[in-house]
Design an enzyme around this catalytic site. Structure first.
Site, mmCIF file in Angstrom:
data_model
loop_
_atom_site.group_PDB
_atom_site.id
_atom_site.type_symbol
_atom_site.label_atom_id
_atom_site.label_comp_id
_atom_site.label_asym_id
_atom_site.label_seq_id
_atom_site.Cartn_x
_atom_site.Cartn_y
_atom_site.Cartn_z
ATOM 1 N N HIS A 1 0.869 -1.166 0.000
ATOM 2 C CA HIS A 1 0.000 0.000 0.000
ATOM 3 C C HIS A 1 0.907 1.218 0.000
ATOM 4 C CE1 HIS A 1 -3.037 2.954 1.142
ATOM 5 N NE2 HIS A 1 -2.190 3.366 2.079
ATOM 6 N N CYS B 1 -4.622 1.766 -4.710
ATOM 7 C CA CYS B 1 -3.974 2.851 -3.990
ATOM 8 C C CYS B 1 -2.681 3.300 -4.658
ATOM 9 C CB CYS B 1 -3.692 2.437 -2.547
ATOM 10 S SG CYS B 1 -2.675 0.934 -2.415
#
Length: 215
Positions: free
Chosen positions: A43, A117
């Site tokens: 992420h 993301c």
């Protein structure tokens, strides 16, 4: 597509200069072994003016862009920070930029392979600095696009059933939280809770979605 209008340093004498930093997190402890082979599940968030911005999933056609304290996104294991560049942009101008960008990243459009993301941080980094994030951060998505069977089905379709909370900026510059009204309210069962990518508050970090700019 929203492109940041970056002012020259001579215009602001460096007062509004800030770093653009990519903060990278591990989604799984297995990354400790696979990272050295250039592979892992990550992420990432973009840090600007002392706040970090990421993109997460929910079930509603509104902004999925959220704000947290740098290097403390709850639910993930912080790995590293990468300096992408510096910009001269007042915080208020950047806020307008990120709110406009949020209109392109609705929570119900999140997709681990095609719009995750890391796609968000790469896009924002490019608009701000003209640089892309390192390729290894989102390598899994590129491989998954070539071979959908590479990822478990549960990962490919992860969403959350959660009302996003937003930051509202008041006239004096302070912020308050408000809640968006979805088309239809839904309740989370135990299985849904296991699919949470971002929550309004978890651990020591506070998460709030960024309200998109009104058109």
């Amino acid at each position: 597509m929203v492109t940041a209008q970056i002012s020259s340093s001579s215009e602001h004498d460096g007062i509004n200069e800030t770093q653009v930093v990519l903060n990278v997190y591990d989604l799984t402890p297995v990354n400790s072994y696979t990272y050295w082979f250039g592979f892992g599940i990550f992420h990432s968030g973009i840090e600007v003016h002392g706040k970090e911005y990421g993109f997460g999933a929910h079930d509603f056609p509104v902004s999925g862009v959220f704000e947290v304290e740098p290097r403390s996104c709850p639910g993930f294991i912080y790995r590293a920070s990468i300096l992408l560049g510096r910009i001269n942009m007042p915080p208020s101008e950047f806020r307008t930029f990120i709110e406009c960008s949020a209109s392109e990243y609705h929570g119900d459009t999140y997709n681990l392979i095609s719009k995750n993301c890391n796609h968000f941080t790469d896009d924002i980094a490019w608009r701000l600095t003209g640089k892309h994030i390192p390729g290894w951060v989102n390598r899994l998505a590129r491989l998954g696009a070539l071979c959908g069977c590479l990822l478990p089905e549960s990962l490919q379709a992860t969403t959350v059933k959660q009302l996003p909370e937003y930051h509202d900026c008041t006239e004096d510059g302070s912020e308050s939280l408000s809640t968006a009204t979805p088309r239809e309210s839904t309740e989370m069962d135990d299985n849904d809770q296991e699919k949470l990518l971002v929550t309004s508050s978890a651990g020591t970090g506070e998460v709030a979605f960024v309200r998109e700019a009104t058109k």
